[in-house]
Design a protein around this motif. Structure first.
Motif, short mmCIF file in Angstrom:
data_model
loop_
_atom_site.label_atom_id
_atom_site.label_comp_id
_atom_site.label_asym_id
_atom_site.label_seq_id
_atom_site.Cartn_x
_atom_site.Cartn_y
_atom_site.Cartn_z
N ASN A 1 26.54 -72.79 44.57
CA ASN A 1 26.58 -74.15 44.01
C ASN A 1 27.29 -74.24 42.66
O ASN A 1 27.48 -75.34 42.13
N THR A 2 27.68 -73.11 42.10
CA THR A 2 28.35 -73.11 40.80
C THR A 2 29.81 -72.74 40.97
O THR A 2 30.14 -71.62 41.39
N ASP A 3 30.70 -73.67 40.68
CA ASP A 3 32.13 -73.43 40.85
C ASP A 3 32.61 -72.28 39.97
O ASP A 3 32.10 -72.06 38.86
N GLY A 4 33.61 -71.57 40.51
CA GLY A 4 34.20 -70.47 39.76
C GLY A 4 34.13 -69.18 40.56
O GLY A 4 34.07 -69.19 41.80
N ALA A 5 34.12 -68.08 39.85
CA ALA A 5 34.03 -66.78 40.52
C ALA A 5 32.65 -66.60 41.14
O ALA A 5 31.66 -67.14 40.63
N PRO A 6 32.54 -65.86 42.24
CA PRO A 6 31.21 -65.54 42.79
C PRO A 6 30.33 -64.89 41.73
O PRO A 6 30.82 -64.17 40.85
N ASP A 7 29.04 -65.15 41.79
CA ASP A 7 28.07 -64.68 40.80
C ASP A 7 28.17 -63.15 40.66
O ASP A 7 27.85 -62.41 41.59
N PRO A 8 28.59 -62.64 39.50
CA PRO A 8 28.74 -61.20 39.32
C PRO A 8 27.42 -60.44 39.33
O PRO A 8 27.40 -59.22 39.49
N ALA A 9 26.31 -61.17 39.15
CA ALA A 9 25.00 -60.51 39.24
C ALA A 9 24.63 -60.21 40.69
O ALA A 9 23.74 -59.39 40.95
N LYS A 10 25.33 -60.87 41.62
CA LYS A 10 25.00 -60.71 43.03
C LYS A 10 26.11 -60.04 43.84
O LYS A 10 25.83 -59.45 44.89
N TRP A 11 27.37 -60.16 43.37
CA TRP A 11 28.49 -59.72 44.18
C TRP A 11 29.46 -58.86 43.37
O TRP A 11 29.80 -59.17 42.24
N GLY A 12 29.90 -57.79 44.01
CA GLY A 12 31.02 -57.01 43.54
C GLY A 12 32.13 -57.10 44.58
O GLY A 12 32.06 -57.89 45.53
#
Length: 349
Positions: A129-140
């Motif tokens: 739901n948050t535009d931008g890069a995928p959440d770095p806390a969840k995805w590498g």
């Protein structure tokens, strides 16, 4: 003299018989149990709990067979038991009453038990739901070509650029592009939760719309977290969804493990409508007993789980769009771009 010898012999025989009777087994009558009565009180709260009572004359123990393969013994005849299979089920419960001399009597009753299915609790998710890069806390990211096309002769170069992976308008977009990049003719992205999130057992739901184009090979899948030490396929692989652009709307659900990997993998397919133009829910139910794969609530593959296969430890997620390769096949020369959109990924426990 002969008469004396006969008399002595008779005396010795009498003494021997008397000794045998005194030292021998108990010859008293053995009474089997009788009048066996069984009662069951089923809980009304849909918990599956049942209180059993059994009584019989001349009984010292009671063995219960609960009709589901479970067996327990109660000296008093009273025992509490909880069934766990969801729904309303009728079981034939048998009780064997035993006497001190191991004589038995057996009787059965039927009990109907209702177990309400546990409501899954959301354990982990990404709603994008948050535009931008995928959440770095969840995805590498896996980057590059993987040497030989990630073991599948794939044609893409995986990047972490926003051109290839971006959250926009409430969805994750993984874009495969035809472009010359670091020696490859295509680019795309391969996101993974390795070292950020992994779990053992649960229910997974992924709502996604798949890319079109001959040569595209999108996948929503999982690998065992021990891949670095165990290697593949010993780590195990769960493919919740794979799709090939050359066979639109055919969904693959597959498991890979020693003895069942590559072309000999353990899986099935199902055909759905509009896989590339509408969102569908690709789901996994994973327990110590089974692994089930669904599309839109329709079960299309089941594997019986056990300690003999590597699906009893932590797994992490991978979301990617590959191009070509041994499974993806030849790419349409007219291909320019295609996008997989993921609305959410949710894990329930």
């Amino acid at each position: 003299m002969k008469n004396l010898k006969k008399l002595l012999t008779l005396v010795l025989v009498f003494v021997a018989l008397a000794s045998c009777k005194k030292a021998g087994a108990d010859n008293s009558p053995k009474t089997p149990p009788s009048n066996l009565i069984i009662n069951a009180t089923v809980s009304t709260d849909s918990s599956g709990k049942v209180n059993f009572t059994a009584s019989a004359d001349n009984a010292v123990s009671y063995t219960y067979e609960f009709g589901n393969g479970d067996i327990k013994t109660a000296a008093s005849g009273n025992i509490g038991y909880q069934y766990t299979t969801s729904g309303s089920n009728t079981y034939t419960v048998s009780v064997t009453a035993s006497s001190s001399s191991l004589l038995t009597i057996k009787k059965s009753i039927e009990v109907t038990v209702t177990v309400k299915a546990a409501i899954p609790t959301l354990f982990w998710s990404d709603e994008f739901n948050t535009d931008g890069a995928p959440d770095p806390a969840k995805w590498g990211y896996d980057l590059g070509t993987g040497g030989n096309g990630w073991g599948n002769a794939e044609l893409e170069y995986y990047t972490n650029r926003p051109e290839n992976a971006v959250v926009q308008g409430g969805v994750l977009k993984i874009n495969a592009l035809k472009e010359n990049y670091s020696g490859s003719g295509y680019t795309s992205a391969r996101l993974l939760s390795k070292d950020k999130f992994a779990f053992t057992f649960g229910k997974v739901e992924i709502r996604a719309k798949l890319p079109a184009g001959v040569g595209t090979w999108p996948a929503l899948w999982m690998l065992g977290s021990d891949i670095s030490t165990a290697g593949w396929p010993a780590c195990g692989e769960i493919d919740i969804m794979e799709h090939l652009g050359r066979t639109l709307n055919t969904i693959y659900g597959t498991l890979h493990y020693p003895g069942r990997s590559g072309g000999n993998a353990d899986g099935h397919t199902t055909v759905i409508a509009d896989a590339t133009t509408a969102f569908h829910i690709y789901a996994l139910e994973w327990t110590a007993s089974y692994i089930k794969i669904y599309v839109d609530g329709l079960l299309f593959h089941t594997t019986i789980n056990s300690g003999a296969i590597p699906f009893n430890h932590d797994f992490f997620f991978i979301l990617n769009v590959a191009m070509g390769g041994g499974f993806g096949g030849a790419v349409d020369p007219a291909f320019t771009n295609a996008t997989m959109e993921v609305d959410y990924i949710r894990v329930y426990k």
